[in-house]
Design a protein around this motif. Sequence first.
Motif, PDB file in Angstrom:
ATOM      1  N   THR A   1       0.728  -1.126  -0.109  1.00 49.18           N
ATOM      2  CA  THR A   1       0.069   0.135   0.112  1.00 49.18           C
ATOM      3  C   THR A   1       0.899   1.248   0.064  1.00 49.18           C
ATOM      4  OG1 THR A   1      -1.763  -1.245   1.331  1.00 49.18           O
ATOM      5  CG2 THR A   1      -1.835   1.067   1.293  1.00 49.18           C
ATOM      6  N   ALA A   2       1.893   1.394   0.979  1.00 50.54           N
ATOM      7  CA  ALA A   2       2.857   2.433   0.823  1.00 50.54           C
ATOM      8  C   ALA A   2       3.496   2.837  -0.467  1.00 50.54           C
ATOM      9  CB  ALA A   2       3.865   2.179   2.230  1.00 50.54           C
ATOM     10  N   VAL A   3       4.059   1.731  -0.866  1.00 48.35           N
ATOM     11  CA  VAL A   3       4.912   1.836  -2.329  1.00 48.35           C
ATOM     12  C   VAL A   3       3.925   2.416  -3.409  1.00 48.35           C
ATOM     13  CG1 VAL A   3       6.090   0.689  -3.993  1.00 48.35           C
ATOM     14  CG2 VAL A   3       6.883   0.301  -1.389  1.00 48.35           C
ATOM     15  N   ARG A   4       2.788   1.764  -3.511  1.00 41.97           N
ATOM     16  CA  ARG A   4       1.734   2.100  -4.487  1.00 41.97           C
ATOM     17  C   ARG A   4       1.127   3.506  -4.491  1.00 41.97           C
ATOM     18  NH1 ARG A   4      -0.519  -2.122  -7.422  1.00 41.97           N
ATOM     19  NH2 ARG A   4       0.097  -3.993  -6.615  1.00 41.97           N
ATOM     20  N   ARG A   5       1.573   4.287  -3.582  1.00 49.16           N
ATOM     21  CA  ARG A   5       1.136   5.554  -3.451  1.00 49.16           C
ATOM     22  C   ARG A   5       2.183   6.597  -4.080  1.00 49.16           C
ATOM     23  NH1 ARG A   5      -2.747   6.550   0.864  1.00 49.16           N
ATOM     24  NH2 ARG A   5      -1.685   8.427   1.549  1.00 49.16           N
ATOM     25  N   LEU A   6       3.225   6.093  -4.372  1.00 50.29           N
ATOM     26  CA  LEU A   6       4.427   6.674  -4.709  1.00 50.29           C
ATOM     27  C   LEU A   6       4.277   7.236  -6.234  1.00 50.29           C
ATOM     28  CD1 LEU A   6       7.408   5.215  -2.674  1.00 50.29           C
ATOM     29  CD2 LEU A   6       5.963   7.618  -2.126  1.00 50.29           C
ATOM     30  N   PRO A   7       4.579   8.412  -6.592  1.00 47.99           N
ATOM     31  CA  PRO A   7       4.466   8.737  -7.845  1.00 47.99           C
ATOM     32  C   PRO A   7       5.455   7.789  -9.061  1.00 47.99           C
ATOM     33  CG  PRO A   7       5.291  10.651  -6.743  1.00 47.99           C
ATOM     34  CD  PRO A   7       5.300   9.374  -5.835  1.00 47.99           C
ATOM     35  N   GLY A   8       4.901   7.312 -10.048  1.00 49.32           N
ATOM     36  CA  GLY A   8       5.430   6.715 -11.154  1.00 49.32           C
ATOM     37  C   GLY A   8       5.497   4.994 -10.889  1.00 49.32           C
ATOM     38  N   VAL A   9       5.039   4.650  -9.648  1.00 53.28           N
ATOM     39  CA  VAL A   9       4.906   3.388  -9.531  1.00 53.28           C
ATOM     40  C   VAL A   9       3.487   2.569 -10.033  1.00 53.28           C
ATOM     41  CG1 VAL A   9       4.549   1.619  -7.579  1.00 53.28           C
ATOM     42  CG2 VAL A   9       6.083   3.504  -7.344  1.00 53.28           C
ATOM     43  N   ALA A  10       3.674   1.655 -10.878  1.00 48.83           N
ATOM     44  CA  ALA A  10       2.538   0.976 -11.707  1.00 48.83           C
ATOM     45  C   ALA A  10       2.191  -0.334 -11.042  1.00 48.83           C
ATOM     46  CB  ALA A  10       3.059   0.642 -13.293  1.00 48.83           C
ATOM     47  N   ASP A  11       3.154  -0.959 -10.469  1.00 50.16           N
ATOM     48  CA  ASP A  11       2.750  -2.394  -9.864  1.00 50.16           C
ATOM     49  C   ASP A  11       3.740  -2.452  -8.730  1.00 50.16           C
ATOM     50  OD1 ASP A  11       1.151  -4.363  -9.415  1.00 50.16           O
ATOM     51  OD2 ASP A  11       2.427  -5.571 -10.675  1.00 50.16           O
TER      52      ASP A  11
END
Length: 755
Positions: free
Chosen positions: A25-35
């Motif tokens: 959840t934390a990583v998905r909220r970062l800009p540019g992250v698709a999966d």
Amino acid sequence: MGEMRQTRFDVSGMDCASCASKIDTAVRRLPGVADVAVSVTTQTMTVHHDETTDLPALARKVSGLGYKTVPANRTPVKAAPQASACCGGNAPNDHDHESHGQGDHGHKHHGHDPDPANAATAPPSGLHGHDHGPMSGPWWASDKGRLTLLCGGALVAAYAVGHLFPPLASNAFLIALLVGLVPIGRRAIMAALAGTPFSIEMLMTIAAIGAVIIDAGEEAAAVVFLFLVGELLEGVAASRARRSIQALSDLVPKTAFLDDNGVTREVPADSLVPGNIIRIRPGDRVPADGDIISGESAIDEAPVTGESVPVRKTANDPVFAGTVNGEGVLRVTVTAAAADNTIARVVRLVEEAQEAKAPTERFIDRFSRYYTPGVVVVAALVAILPPLLAEGSWSEWVYKGLAILLIGCPCALVISTPAAIAASLSAGARRGLLVKGGAVLEKLGTVDTVAFDKTGTLTEGRPVVTDILAFTVAESDILRLSAALDAGSSHPLALAILARAEADSIVYPAAEGSAALGGKGVTGTVGPQKLFLGSPHAAAEIAALSAEQWSAIQALNDDGKTVSVLVIDGQVAGAIAMRDEPRKDARQALAALRAAGIRTVMLTGDNRRVAEAVGRDLGIDVRAELMPEDKQTIVRELKVQGATVAKVGDGINDAPALAAADIGIAIGGGTDVALETADAAILHGRIADVAALINLSKRCMANIRQNIAVALGLKAVFLVTTIVGITGLWPAILADTGATVLVTINALRLLRVRA
């Protein structure tokens, strides 16, 4: 979104699916992250992102949650385009490669920009309560172990103070509570800031603070300690699951004996490159994949293939890293670097598989997103409505509401599926059964039709001599003279005759004037004898065959055998019959599949006579003389009829049919197995392992159902007993922790099953 890339991180300290969910959840909220793909068992995180993603900030974000984060390597690459479902940022791990024919989807290409390498480490310990340390050593030496012992010691001290100095009891238990609650609260806040407000840590923090407010500090301190004990047990269990995979890597020795221009010296095994020549002593583990140059020995392949009987090997035979040499000294040419040997490929495949979620796991993840907030709402209603509407006691109903918060923790439910899948993948890998992800593992259990290739799948893939017909000379002479004509030939039938001669210890002379007659056979002389060995019709042009001889040859042809006739000085002397024989376990394995209600069919490009002869021997339906596209069409027709089809083949010339099937299974041995083509692979060429794969899936799904029943059943029981006032905070946390431990232990039972 710009050019897609793929970066892999090692993330230590993850012990359950809740950990993975917070990171996801934390990583998905970062800009540019698709999966994002997070694997608890392998302690890894693979991120699909574009060039705008700030990787140092990403690593700091994960480290801020309490997990040590470092890049797995430094090689920047382009990632494969992601499906639209992966780019929505809402459904974790929806990139499970459910389409077939896809192969290695990451580990050969994991990389990242060089810049963040130095920044992707954990922040100073003062930033967060870091008790997520890895469990690689003794449990008491881990961060979790030390915190649990400290909290337990503080709780014992509080009881002692309360007994000796009763007025100080409340303060003593408050201090004991804070020892464990402060790190938990920090993690709760970090998770909330990262997008997971309803984490287990947050529920625990609310319950503990609420208990202190209603003057239940002693219970709150005990509950926090029990929670930490539960987390510690999760860590120990997760560590055990990880060791099951790491044990595969440990099979490969650290050093090897390199033959360097006649001088043998010991070198690191991971320094070997293809073309190196190594010497393997009796009793040593093989340090690399390779081919034997000289020597003969029995090789124990059980660690890699599960084959219980040592395999006799000699010059030109392959050996695999991690197997054990028997009694002879072997000189071996290395054929694969350490990063691509048999063991490394198996480990890599299992790691990738554990990053891919099964449909059941994805459903549980989606369910838990609504379940946990729902529990919070129910707990709040239980705490507020009775005092407001029925003049209930505030302290009594707030207490019950806090207990419901703890009962509602979703840990056991969330871990019920991934724990079972990880254990099943690991157990299968140790037996040479490789499955590419939870989706494939789940689907295998529904297979009701298995379509097999013939050559190299149901059969050994090479002809062997099955019959020797002696018409006018002895069998040994027929074999001796035929071998003399075939010496030096690479034709499969010639190799079969030479192999039989060697097996029977036949010493054959050198033929003179040997010449091949295209489409007919081979001629030559041995001493004064003029010889011809070839097809019956070509032999009949040289010497007449009697009706009895033709009848005997025709009977062999009807059994799918190829017959070569030996003519000596113009007279028919005898004949040799050869056939690509079924694997030793094929008949029994196919019978076991049929007994389980699974239909079997052979799809082959061979001529109908040969295929039907093999089919009669094995008791399997036969479709012969098929082109690759014909096999694909038949598989599709079976699916249209409602069948769930598994296609078993070599993964190369059967690629269209493997891709069309619900499950494609590659069968082979060592580095030749087509891991990249199919959804699952059988490392050792045993037909019985097809049934073993299906059984592995069925055991896994049964285990998952048991786990879900335990997780929800315990919660339901304690929910009722809490509302009616029978149980309180202590049983509530035991219900959550106990269910999590029971689910984990039940899943780990799968590790002990010999697939």
